[in-house]
Design a protein around this motif. Structure first.
Motif, PDB file in Angstrom:
ATOM      1  N   SER A 438       0.850  -1.188   0.000  1.00  0.00           N
ATOM      2  CA  SER A 438       0.000   0.000   0.000  1.00  0.00           C
ATOM      3  C   SER A 438       0.880   1.230   0.000  1.00  0.00           C
ATOM      4  N   LEU A 439       0.578   2.152  -0.918  1.00  0.00           N
ATOM      5  CA  LEU A 439       1.405   3.347  -1.093  1.00  0.00           C
ATOM      6  C   LEU A 439       0.599   4.606  -0.867  1.00  0.00           C
ATOM      7  N   GLY A 440       1.222   5.572  -0.170  1.00  0.00           N
ATOM      8  CA  GLY A 440       0.686   6.917  -0.114  1.00  0.00           C
ATOM      9  C   GLY A 440       1.403   7.772  -1.142  1.00  0.00           C
ATOM     10  N   VAL A 441       0.945   8.989  -1.331  1.00  0.00           N
ATOM     11  CA  VAL A 441       1.575   9.872  -2.312  1.00  0.00           C
ATOM     12  C   VAL A 441       3.023  10.131  -1.901  1.00  0.00           C
ATOM     13  N   GLY A 442       3.943   9.869  -2.823  1.00  0.00           N
ATOM     14  CA  GLY A 442       5.363  10.036  -2.562  1.00  0.00           C
ATOM     15  C   GLY A 442       6.070   8.758  -2.173  1.00  0.00           C
ATOM     16  N   ASP A 443       5.334   7.697  -1.854  1.00  0.00           N
ATOM     17  CA  ASP A 443       5.957   6.430  -1.474  1.00  0.00           C
ATOM     18  C   ASP A 443       6.466   5.696  -2.707  1.00  0.00           C
ATOM     19  N   THR A 444       7.459   4.808  -2.471  1.00  0.00           N
ATOM     20  CA  THR A 444       8.052   4.012  -3.552  1.00  0.00           C
ATOM     21  C   THR A 444       7.963   2.539  -3.201  1.00  0.00           C
ATOM     22  N   LEU A 445       7.546   1.754  -4.191  1.00  0.00           N
ATOM     23  CA  LEU A 445       7.497   0.293  -4.075  1.00  0.00           C
ATOM     24  C   LEU A 445       8.738  -0.264  -4.749  1.00  0.00           C
ATOM     25  N   THR A 446       9.510  -1.053  -4.011  1.00  0.00           N
ATOM     26  CA  THR A 446      10.712  -1.682  -4.559  1.00  0.00           C
ATOM     27  C   THR A 446      10.438  -3.156  -4.812  1.00  0.00           C
ATOM     28  N   LEU A 447      10.597  -3.577  -6.049  1.00  0.00           N
ATOM     29  CA  LEU A 447      10.303  -4.950  -6.428  1.00  0.00           C
ATOM     30  C   LEU A 447      11.418  -5.887  -5.966  1.00  0.00           C
ATOM     31  N   PRO A 448      11.073  -7.112  -5.644  1.00  0.00           N
ATOM     32  CA  PRO A 448      12.101  -8.089  -5.230  1.00  0.00           C
ATOM     33  C   PRO A 448      13.086  -8.377  -6.363  1.00  0.00           C
ATOM     34  N   ASP A 449      14.229  -8.849  -5.982  1.00  0.00           N
ATOM     35  CA  ASP A 449      15.282  -9.296  -6.920  1.00  0.00           C
ATOM     36  C   ASP A 449      15.760  -8.160  -7.821  1.00  0.00           C
ATOM     37  N   GLY A 450      15.606  -6.916  -7.391  1.00  0.00           N
ATOM     38  CA  GLY A 450      16.106  -5.786  -8.171  1.00  0.00           C
ATOM     39  C   GLY A 450      15.403  -5.613  -9.493  1.00  0.00           C
ATOM     40  N   ALA A 451      14.123  -6.010  -9.584  1.00  0.00           N
ATOM     41  CA  ALA A 451      13.388  -5.920 -10.859  1.00  0.00           C
ATOM     42  C   ALA A 451      12.986  -4.497 -11.200  1.00  0.00           C
TER      43      ALA A 451
END
Length: 564
Positions: A438-451
């Motif tokens: 879940s992301l708020g404005v300005g948040d970043t989602l980092t995918l596993p394995d450097g994808a």
């Protein structure tokens, strides 16, 4: 019973179709030939179809047929609502399909009622019009032999010559717009022909309305477009999200376009109407051809009109703005992604983010896909991923990530708002569970394995517009106004006849008789007749020994001098 009587009874019985025929008896005369019987049945059907009773029944059936068209979602209006209705009502949807209730106005049964009403009105109007023309050309009927039997009657004796009385009566009636002529010792006059004209006008107006609706359906063109705030639209075929042409189309499309500068939606925040839109407005800049841009506003029931083409504001939603970087750190996607509301009250929305040009950490192509849910107003601690209000008070984006083949390379059409996961593999976290965040404005989602990564930059509103061009609207308005005028005339105009007779009595005095007859009961007819009598007495004053009186013996030269 005599032998002759028995023979007559036998002959009469032999002429009945249900009477048994004895052996050796003469067969009854054959009926109509098949051809004549078909003609007879056709004439009977035509008389029934063109009767006013059947026309009213068909009009009532047409009104009933339009009810499901306003209550049930229609494919011609909003296919997404039809699809949602099918999912919610799995039992009713197949039945509605068989009854063509999702396409009421183009269904076989509605078209049949429409055509029958069209023919019925035509069959009613034409003969009645000729009959009305004949009435206009004909003279009013001659005076009855005994005028004192009519509902409104007045009489008096005068010393004026009968010819002078009749001439004065005819002039007075003409001034009051009566059609009149003299026949023998009486003047016949009639007024109120516009009543029948109003009746005919009403039916002609209905006929015109039917034509206008038919022309509108045959030449209608409409399309839809979802536009994110800041984006533009040009009236070309490739710009439409959906585009429909009727049987004959509407010719060339108008050369125009517009930019959605700003969309504003404000909602009721308290009370039982919480969440109801109070402000719903799209501020745009539009242009025609190579002309300069002009600013205007589109609101509900206030479309933009460009040479007969109308742009309507329909609905709204939100598009999260995201930036996706691949495994190499390059920007693979940036921009708003429109999401479709799952429910209209609080605009909880769902959609898909597709990144076909992403590259993995190893340098190989690795397409990314995200199934997303947007909550405009997410309340922490509620325990539910749902929006509590339709405005952007606390936007939250829930994403589930996938990698693999998006299925875009084979050219198969896809829904831009849904993610086909048949060839995709869902990312897993360290515990082997499906990866979601879940992301708020300005948040970043980092995918596993450097994808790669996805950053939630903000939210932009979007609005959907309906662009349509339809002929016959002016005809429909004209028909509606004409129908009102015709109905008012048929209800309030009264047709009535007046006769004035002047004859010489045995004692040398002139007996003046006035009588009136209306086609419908009217309280004004006796008053009008009495007023006419008063006016006529200026030329033919009563004799000193005779006062104006009705058949019942009432006297006086006012409205009370006519019998109702």
């Amino acid at each position: 019973m005599s032998t002759t009587d028995e023979r007559e009874l036998t002959d009469a019985a032999s002429q009945l179709s249900t009477a048994p025929v004895e052996d050796g008896a003469e067969q009854p005369a054959p009926g109509l030939s098949p051809g004549r019987e078909i003609v007879a049945w056709t004439r009977w059907f035509w008389r029934q179809l063109t009767s006013m009773r059947v026309a009213l029944i068909l009009l009532f059936l047409l009104s009933l047929g339009a009810i499901p068209g306003s209550l049930i979602p229609q494919n011609a209006v909003d296919e997404s609502k039809v699809a949602a209705f099918r999912q919610k009502h799995e039992t009713l949807a197949p039945l509605y399909d068989k009854l063509q209730l999702f396409d009421v106005y183009s269904s076989v049964w509605f078209s049949a009622i429409y055509i029958l009403l069209f023919v019925s009105l035509a069959g009613c109007i034409v003969p009645r019009s000729w009959q009305f023309v004949g009435q206009l050309r004909a003279r009013p009927p001659k005076a009855p032999g005994r005028l004192n039997r009519l509902p409104a009657y007045a009489t008096w004796r005068t010393d004026t010559e009968p010819e002078e009385v009749l001439q004065a009566a005819r002039q007075t009636l003409r001034k009051r717009r009566f059609r009149s002529y003299t026949a023998g010792d009486a003047v016949s006059a009639e007024k109120g022909y516009l009543r029948e004209a109003g009746n005919l006008l009403f039916h002609v107006a209905l006929f015109l309305l039917l034509i206008a609706f038919a022309v509108g359906r045959l030449f209608q063109v409409e399309g839809g477009k979802l536009i994110v705030e800041g984006d533009s639209f040009s009236n070309t075929l490739t710009q439409y999200d959906y585009y429909k042409e009727s049987v004959y189309g509407a010719g060339d499309r108008e050369s125009f376009g517009f930019t959605l500068d700003k969309f504003t939606a404000r909602y009721q925040k308290t009370g039982p109407q919480k969440g109801t839109p109070r402000v719903f407005r799209a501020d745009i800049t539009y242009w025609q051809g190579d002309g300069p841009g002009k600013k205007t506003t589109i609101e509900v029931n206030k479309p933009l009109v460009v040479n007969g083409t109308k742009v309507w504001l329909l609905s709204n939603g939100y598009a999260p703005v995201v930036t996706v970087k691949d495994g190499k750190g390059n920007i693979a996607f940036r921009g708003p992604v429109a999401m479709i509301p799952m429910e209209k009250k609080n605009l909880s929305s769902q959609g898909a983010i597709k990144v076909p040009d992403a590259v993995g950490k190893n340098g190989k192509q690795n397409q990314l896909g995200f199934q997303g849910f947007l909550m405009p107003t997410f309340i922490k601690g509620s325990g539910q991923m749902a929006s509590q209000f339709p405005e952007l008070l606390n936007p939250r984006l829930l994403l589930t990530a996938y990698q693999g083949d998006l299925g875009l390379d084979d050219g198969t059409p896809q829904n831009v708002y849904q993610l086909d996961t048949s060839k995709l593999k869902q990312f897993k976290d360290k515990d082997g569970q499906p990866f979601a965040q879940s992301l708020g404005v300005g948040d970043t989602l980092t995918l596993p394995d450097g994808a790669g990564t996805l950053t939630f930059d903000g939210v932009k509103p979007w609005a959907t517009f309906k662009i349509s061009k339809q002929y016959g609207n002016g005809w429909a308005l004209t028909g509606a106004l004409t129908a009102i005028a015709g109905l008012a005339g048929s209800l309030f105009i009264q047709r009535r006849r007046v006769w004035v007779r002047a004859r010489r009595d045995e004692d040398g005095a002139t007996v003046v008789e006035l009588a009136g007859l209306g086609r419908s009961e009217s309280a004004k007819l006796p008053e009008e007749l009495a007023d006419l009598a008063v006016k006529l007495q200026t030329t033919a004053p009563p004799s000193p020994e005779s006062a104006p009186e009705s058949e019942s013996g009432e006297s006086g030269a006012s409205a009370e001098g006519a019998r109702a």
